[in-house]
Each structure stands twice: as C-alpha cells, then as structure tokens.
Write a protein that holds these residues in place. Structure first.
Motif, mmCIF file in Angstrom:
data_model
loop_
_atom_site.group_PDB
_atom_site.id
_atom_site.type_symbol
_atom_site.label_atom_id
_atom_site.label_comp_id
_atom_site.label_asym_id
_atom_site.label_seq_id
_atom_site.Cartn_x
_atom_site.Cartn_y
_atom_site.Cartn_z
ATOM 1 N N MET A 97 0.815 -1.212 0.000
ATOM 2 C CA MET A 97 0.000 0.000 0.000
ATOM 3 C C MET A 97 0.849 1.262 0.000
ATOM 4 O O MET A 97 0.460 2.273 -0.590
ATOM 5 C CB MET A 97 -0.968 -0.020 1.181
ATOM 6 C CG MET A 97 -2.036 -1.091 1.044
ATOM 7 S SD MET A 97 -3.371 -0.973 2.276
ATOM 8 C CE MET A 97 -2.494 -1.414 3.763
ATOM 9 N N ARG A 98 2.018 1.212 0.619
ATOM 10 C CA ARG A 98 2.921 2.367 0.568
ATOM 11 C C ARG A 98 3.467 2.569 -0.841
ATOM 12 O O ARG A 98 3.614 3.691 -1.310
ATOM 13 C CB ARG A 98 4.072 2.200 1.564
ATOM 14 C CG ARG A 98 3.675 2.380 3.017
ATOM 15 C CD ARG A 98 4.890 2.596 3.902
ATOM 16 N NE ARG A 98 5.804 1.462 3.872
ATOM 17 C CZ ARG A 98 5.713 0.403 4.675
ATOM 18 N NH1 ARG A 98 4.728 0.330 5.570
ATOM 19 N NH2 ARG A 98 6.598 -0.573 4.611
ATOM 20 N N LEU A 99 3.774 1.469 -1.503
ATOM 21 C CA LEU A 99 4.335 1.556 -2.853
ATOM 22 C C LEU A 99 3.303 1.994 -3.879
ATOM 23 O O LEU A 99 3.640 2.665 -4.859
ATOM 24 C CB LEU A 99 4.899 0.182 -3.266
ATOM 25 C CG LEU A 99 6.209 -0.241 -2.622
ATOM 26 C CD1 LEU A 99 6.486 -1.715 -2.902
ATOM 27 C CD2 LEU A 99 7.365 0.621 -3.138
ATOM 28 N N SER A 100 2.035 1.609 -3.674
ATOM 29 C CA SER A 100 1.004 1.862 -4.693
ATOM 30 C C SER A 100 -0.315 2.239 -4.025
ATOM 31 O O SER A 100 -1.252 1.448 -3.973
ATOM 32 C CB SER A 100 0.832 0.607 -5.560
ATOM 33 O OG SER A 100 -0.048 0.840 -6.628
ATOM 34 N N PRO A 101 -0.415 3.468 -3.503
ATOM 35 C CA PRO A 101 -1.593 3.849 -2.716
ATOM 36 C C PRO A 101 -2.890 3.926 -3.507
ATOM 37 O O PRO A 101 -3.966 3.950 -2.894
ATOM 38 C CB PRO A 101 -1.208 5.224 -2.151
ATOM 39 C CG PRO A 101 -0.097 5.717 -3.017
ATOM 40 C CD PRO A 101 0.624 4.514 -3.508
ATOM 41 N N LEU A 102 -2.831 3.948 -4.836
ATOM 42 C CA LEU A 102 -4.043 3.970 -5.658
ATOM 43 C C LEU A 102 -4.227 2.657 -6.421
ATOM 44 O O LEU A 102 -4.965 2.597 -7.399
ATOM 45 C CB LEU A 102 -3.993 5.143 -6.650
ATOM 46 C CG LEU A 102 -3.900 6.536 -6.022
ATOM 47 C CD1 LEU A 102 -3.816 7.608 -7.106
ATOM 48 C CD2 LEU A 102 -5.077 6.805 -5.110
ATOM 49 N N ASP A 103 -3.574 1.613 -5.956
ATOM 50 C CA ASP A 103 -3.596 0.321 -6.651
ATOM 51 C C ASP A 103 -5.007 -0.264 -6.680
ATOM 52 O O ASP A 103 -5.737 -0.188 -5.693
ATOM 53 C CB ASP A 103 -2.657 -0.652 -5.925
ATOM 54 C CG ASP A 103 -2.247 -1.810 -6.808
ATOM 55 O OD1 ASP A 103 -3.097 -2.681 -7.062
ATOM 56 O OD2 ASP A 103 -1.083 -1.829 -7.224
ATOM 57 N N PRO A 104 -5.433 -0.859 -7.809
ATOM 58 C CA PRO A 104 -6.760 -1.497 -7.857
ATOM 59 C C PRO A 104 -6.902 -2.674 -6.900
ATOM 60 O O PRO A 104 -8.018 -3.094 -6.600
ATOM 61 C CB PRO A 104 -6.899 -1.950 -9.315
ATOM 62 C CG PRO A 104 -5.509 -1.986 -9.856
ATOM 63 C CD PRO A 104 -4.764 -0.915 -9.133
ATOM 64 N N LEU A 105 -5.781 -3.202 -6.413
ATOM 65 C CA LEU A 105 -5.816 -4.323 -5.468
ATOM 66 C C LEU A 105 -5.800 -3.870 -4.006
ATOM 67 O O LEU A 105 -5.769 -4.711 -3.106
ATOM 68 C CB LEU A 105 -4.619 -5.250 -5.708
ATOM 69 C CG LEU A 105 -4.583 -6.005 -7.044
ATOM 70 C CD1 LEU A 105 -3.244 -6.711 -7.209
ATOM 71 C CD2 LEU A 105 -5.727 -6.989 -7.134
ATOM 72 N N ILE A 106 -5.858 -2.565 -3.766
ATOM 73 C CA ILE A 106 -5.611 -2.091 -2.403
ATOM 74 C C ILE A 106 -6.689 -2.534 -1.419
ATOM 75 O O ILE A 106 -6.402 -2.839 -0.267
ATOM 76 C CB ILE A 106 -5.414 -0.557 -2.386
ATOM 77 C CG1 ILE A 106 -4.676 -0.156 -1.115
ATOM 78 C CG2 ILE A 106 -6.749 0.175 -2.523
ATOM 79 C CD1 ILE A 106 -3.982 1.184 -1.202
ATOM 80 N N ASN A 107 -7.945 -2.616 -1.870
ATOM 81 C CA ASN A 107 -8.985 -3.067 -0.940
ATOM 82 C C ASN A 107 -8.838 -4.543 -0.614
ATOM 83 O O ASN A 107 -9.172 -4.974 0.499
ATOM 84 C CB ASN A 107 -10.374 -2.759 -1.492
ATOM 85 C CG ASN A 107 -10.743 -1.300 -1.303
ATOM 86 O OD1 ASN A 107 -10.191 -0.614 -0.440
ATOM 87 N ND2 ASN A 107 -11.665 -0.805 -2.106
ATOM 88 N N LEU A 108 -8.332 -5.321 -1.555
ATOM 89 C CA LEU A 108 -8.040 -6.724 -1.242
ATOM 90 C C LEU A 108 -6.905 -6.822 -0.227
ATOM 91 O O LEU A 108 -6.904 -7.703 0.632
ATOM 92 C CB LEU A 108 -7.673 -7.488 -2.516
ATOM 93 C CG LEU A 108 -8.845 -8.022 -3.342
ATOM 94 C CD1 LEU A 108 -8.334 -8.608 -4.655
ATOM 95 C CD2 LEU A 108 -9.623 -9.074 -2.570
ATOM 96 N N ALA A 109 -5.937 -5.911 -0.326
ATOM 97 C CA ALA A 109 -4.860 -5.886 0.668
ATOM 98 C C ALA A 109 -5.424 -5.551 2.045
ATOM 99 O O ALA A 109 -5.060 -6.166 3.053
ATOM 100 C CB ALA A 109 -3.791 -4.880 0.262
#
Length: 252
Positions: A145-157
């Motif tokens: 999440m730090r590396l990619s705060p707008l990642d499409p997978l962030i809610n799965l993380a």
C-alpha cells in the motif's frame, strides 16, 4: 514478447482483469495463441481464473482449477526472472493448489527480484496469510500500500489485513477494517472478514446480518467451501473460520 499483436491482447486483458470479467481470460488466451512463450500472459490467465473463484463464493470446477494451475506452472517455467510472473503464479498455486511451501519460496523470490513492485508484496501478503503467518502478511500488505496507494488491489490488501488480525486474535482491529470495506463495497472476501471477526467479537447480530446479505448475492456459499474461498494452512484456523461462518448462519 516481441509480438505486438500478442502484447495488445495482453494489455486489453489486463485492463479487465480486476473486474473479474470472462472477457479478460479470452484476451489472455489470444495473447498466448500468438506467443506461446509469453510468460506474463500465462500468469494473468491463471490470475483471472483465481479471481473467478474468489468472487463466486464457491470452488472452481476441477477443469478450470487445473487449467489455472497449468497456466501458473507454464508461467514459472517461462518467466523465472520476472517478479510479477512469479508473484502472481505463487498466489495462484497457494490459493488453488494449496502449495504453501512452494508458493512461499516463489513469493520471496519475487520480492527479492523487485522490492519496489507492489503486486509482488500483495501476493506475498496473501501467501503469508494463507500460510497462517499473520504479522508477515500485514507487513507485506502495508508495504504494497505504501508503494502503490491507488492500486486497484488495495482493498483486497486491506481485506487481507483484516483476516490477518483475525488469525492473530485481534478481532477488534480486524472488524473495524472489514466494516469500512463492507460499507464501501461489499464482496465475498470483505464480507467474510467482517462476519468472522464480528462472530469472534461476540457481535453475532451484525455477523448474521452480513451473512444474510452475502448469501443473497452469493447463494452458492456453503461452510464446506470455506477452505477454498478462504484457504488457511492449519486445521485449527480452518475450523475457526468454519465455526464462525456456521454461527453466522452460512449453511452446510
């Protein structure tokens, strides 16, 4: 790949991959047809089949599960130096084939190859979670999440972090994260994380209400499917998840 037509199909498939649409798989198949050695296309074909199971609330048919594992195996053979390929393949082999030790080695190899690749940390997080190593899972998801705060997978993380707190008996933390996810956009995994943390906290009415809502959208969900939808390595954790789902009203 040096085949631009293959790469075009790959990019179009990648744009659809996180939506769980069947069209994504067909686009990756077309990419592979044009370049059978395109490792990333094999890895993404495996990934979208895995996503189908995660979204459905029921296991993939054996034919599709075997196909996903074959795609992942082929990707590993073709892409040993590609961190994204190794990460996605590790995730698939852990989730669909329960190859926990091998998946751990592959996920660790992926982050060693590219420590700045968000998807590598995401897959390492899920592999650690399924292997019931909750603190390592949380550390991996937070790095992603730090590396990619707008990642499409962030809610799965975030969902993975909620489940990791459940494994570590930190139910209040897990519940609060899952509640935010369910309020925003409920899904099989986020609702499952909410239910099991709620039941563990003694908030049975809230867990039961969410189970009722989830069963309306995923009527095929059953307690025996829990190990496929929420695979966890230890018998203790499998039983803990199954008991919580059953108490919330998920049928056998």
């Amino acid at each position: 790949t040096e085949r631009l037509d293959s790469y075009d199909f790959y990019l179009r498939g990648a744009a659809l991959a996180h939506q769980g649409t069947p069209n994504a798989l067909e686009l990756f198949r077309k990419a592979i047809e044009r370049d059978k050695e395109f490792a990333a296309a094999h890895a993404m074909a495996a990934f979208v089949l895995m996503v189908q199971q995660g979204r459905s609330g029921s296991p993939l048919p054996d034919r599709k599960r075997d196909e996903a594992v074959q795609f992942a195996e082929q990707a590993i053979q073709l892409g040993r130096e590609d961190a994204a390929v190794l990460a996605r393949s590790a995730h698939v082999l852990c989730y669909l084939a329960h190859q926990y030790d091998r998946a751990t080695l592959l996920a660790n190899e992926a982050v060693a190859l590219n420590a700045n690749l968000a998807v590598a940390w995401h897959s390492r997080g899920w592999v650690a979670l399924m292997s019931v190593i909750p603190d390592l899972a949380i550390e991996s998801f937070q790095r992603m999440m730090r590396l990619s705060p707008l990642d499409p997978l962030i809610n799965l993380a975030r969902c993975g972090i909620s489940l990791a707190h459940f494994q570590a008996s930190r139910y209040e933390e897990g519940f609060e994260i899952a509640k935010a996810l369910v309020d925003m956009k409920p899904g099989t995994h986020s609702s499952g994380a909410y239910i099991i943390n709620a039941i563990a906290l003694g908030r049975t009415p809230e867990g039961t209400a969410e189970a009722t809502r989830l069963l309306k959208s995923e009527p095929a969900l059953r307690v025996p499917f829990a190990h496929d939808i929420f695979p966890m390595r230890t018998e203790e954790m499998k039983a803990k998840v199954a008991t919580a789902l059953r108490e919330a009203g998920v049928p056998d």
